[in-house]
Design a protein around this motif. Sequence first.
Motif, PDB file in Angstrom:
ATOM      1  N   ILE A  96      11.887 -43.703 -40.809  1.00  0.00           N
ATOM      2  CA  ILE A  96      10.495 -43.245 -40.997  1.00  0.00           C
ATOM      3  C   ILE A  96       9.719 -43.128 -39.692  1.00  0.00           C
ATOM      4  O   ILE A  96       8.510 -42.864 -39.703  1.00  0.00           O
ATOM      5  CB  ILE A  96       9.710 -44.167 -41.962  1.00  0.00           C
ATOM      6  N   SER A  97      10.375 -43.319 -38.557  1.00  0.00           N
ATOM      7  CA  SER A  97       9.662 -43.259 -37.280  1.00  0.00           C
ATOM      8  C   SER A  97       8.986 -41.905 -37.093  1.00  0.00           C
ATOM      9  O   SER A  97       9.467 -40.877 -37.577  1.00  0.00           O
ATOM     10  CB  SER A  97      10.625 -43.512 -36.128  1.00  0.00           C
ATOM     11  N   GLY A  98       7.865 -41.933 -36.386  1.00  0.00           N
ATOM     12  CA  GLY A  98       7.156 -40.691 -36.091  1.00  0.00           C
ATOM     13  C   GLY A  98       6.249 -40.232 -37.218  1.00  0.00           C
ATOM     14  O   GLY A  98       5.448 -39.318 -37.040  1.00  0.00           O
ATOM     15  N   ILE A  99       6.388 -40.844 -38.388  1.00  0.00           N
ATOM     16  CA  ILE A  99       5.483 -40.531 -39.495  1.00  0.00           C
ATOM     17  C   ILE A  99       4.362 -41.574 -39.442  1.00  0.00           C
ATOM     18  O   ILE A  99       4.635 -42.760 -39.551  1.00  0.00           O
ATOM     19  CB  ILE A  99       6.202 -40.641 -40.861  1.00  0.00           C
ATOM     20  N   PRO A 100       3.109 -41.155 -39.252  1.00  0.00           N
ATOM     21  CA  PRO A 100       2.053 -42.171 -39.214  1.00  0.00           C
ATOM     22  C   PRO A 100       2.089 -42.967 -40.519  1.00  0.00           C
ATOM     23  O   PRO A 100       2.036 -42.376 -41.606  1.00  0.00           O
ATOM     24  CB  PRO A 100       0.763 -41.340 -39.113  1.00  0.00           C
ATOM     25  N   PRO A 101       2.221 -44.317 -40.441  1.00  0.00           N
ATOM     26  CA  PRO A 101       2.362 -45.098 -41.671  1.00  0.00           C
ATOM     27  C   PRO A 101       1.276 -44.801 -42.697  1.00  0.00           C
ATOM     28  O   PRO A 101       1.549 -44.779 -43.907  1.00  0.00           O
ATOM     29  CB  PRO A 101       2.278 -46.549 -41.176  1.00  0.00           C
ATOM     30  N   LYS A 102       0.061 -44.517 -42.225  1.00  0.00           N
ATOM     31  CA  LYS A 102      -1.023 -44.249 -43.173  1.00  0.00           C
ATOM     32  C   LYS A 102      -0.745 -43.014 -44.033  1.00  0.00           C
ATOM     33  O   LYS A 102      -1.321 -42.869 -45.107  1.00  0.00           O
ATOM     34  CB  LYS A 102      -2.350 -44.066 -42.421  1.00  0.00           C
TER      35      LYS A 102
END
Length: 283
Positions: free
Chosen positions: A216-222
Amino acid sequence: MADYRVTDCHVHIAPLEQFNPAAMALMQKRPQWALVEELCRSPRAFLRHMDAAGIERAVLINYVAPDVIGFNNSVNEWIAKYVKEDPRRLIPCGSLHPRHTTNIMADVEQVLKLGLKLIKIHPPHQLLYPNDYQRGVKELEIIYRAAEANGVPVMFHTGTSIFPGARNKFGDPIFVDDVAVDFPNLKILLAHGGRPLWMDTAFFLIRRHKNVYLDISGIPPKTLLQYFPRIEEIAHKTVFGTDWPGPGVPDIKRNLDDFRDLSLREAAQAQILEKTALEIWPE
Ligand SMILES: [Zn+2]
C-alpha cells in the motif's frame, strides 16, 4: 492500541550520487531532503529514525534504471553493504534490468549471492512491460525463474510516476497478470496498488492469483479506504509500506499514524502492519 512489530516494506534508501540531474532536481524539492541525504549515508542514523517512527523492519528499495533515473547495477552491492549494520531489521531490495546487462545469468547469480531479499522491477522507469518475455526479452524470464526457484519475491511498481522521462503506459498492473500465471510460485508484490489509475485492476489480480500481494506504499493512508474499500478481504495479502521519501510521503511516522487511525478491524491492522510481511520475509 496494540503494539505491532511493523515492517515498512517500501523505503527508498539508495545511492543518491547516481541520480541524473533531472531526477535529482525533483528529489531535492522533498521537504526532508537533508534527512534523506543523512539516512542514505548512514544506516545507523536510519535505524535510529526507524526507532523514533515505530518501525521494526524496513525493506530498502533499489532498482536499476539508467535511462530515466540513473541507477546502475552497482545498487545491488551498495544496498547489500548498507544492510550489514543490522541484517535483521534492514531488508535489502535490489534489481536487474534486461537491457542493461552483459551477462544476465551472472547478474542474477550476484543478486542471489549478495543475499538480496526482493527484486524490484519498475516498468515506467525501466521502460518495459512486466510480460515482455513474451516478446523476446528472454532476460526477464530468466530473472523471474531464478527468483521463483530461490524464493525471492519480485515487486512491480504499478501506477503512475511523475519523474521526467517516466512512461506511464508501463504502469498498468494488468501486464503482471501473465507473470502471475506463468510463474505460479513466484511471490509478486504490486507496489502502490496501481494508484491512481488502476486500483480495480490491482484488486482483481490480488484476489485472482494466490501469489499476488498488495503493497500500500505511496497511497496516502487517509485515502486508502476510498481506493480499496474492501481491503479487509485482502488483508492477508497486504503489506504496509510508506514509499518515503517519494512524492506525497513527507514523513514515515505520520504515514504510520494515519494508517493506525483508519477504521480497520484490529485483526486487519495486525495482518497488514506485521503478519503478511513476516510471512514474506520471515525473521
Ligand atoms: Zn517507491
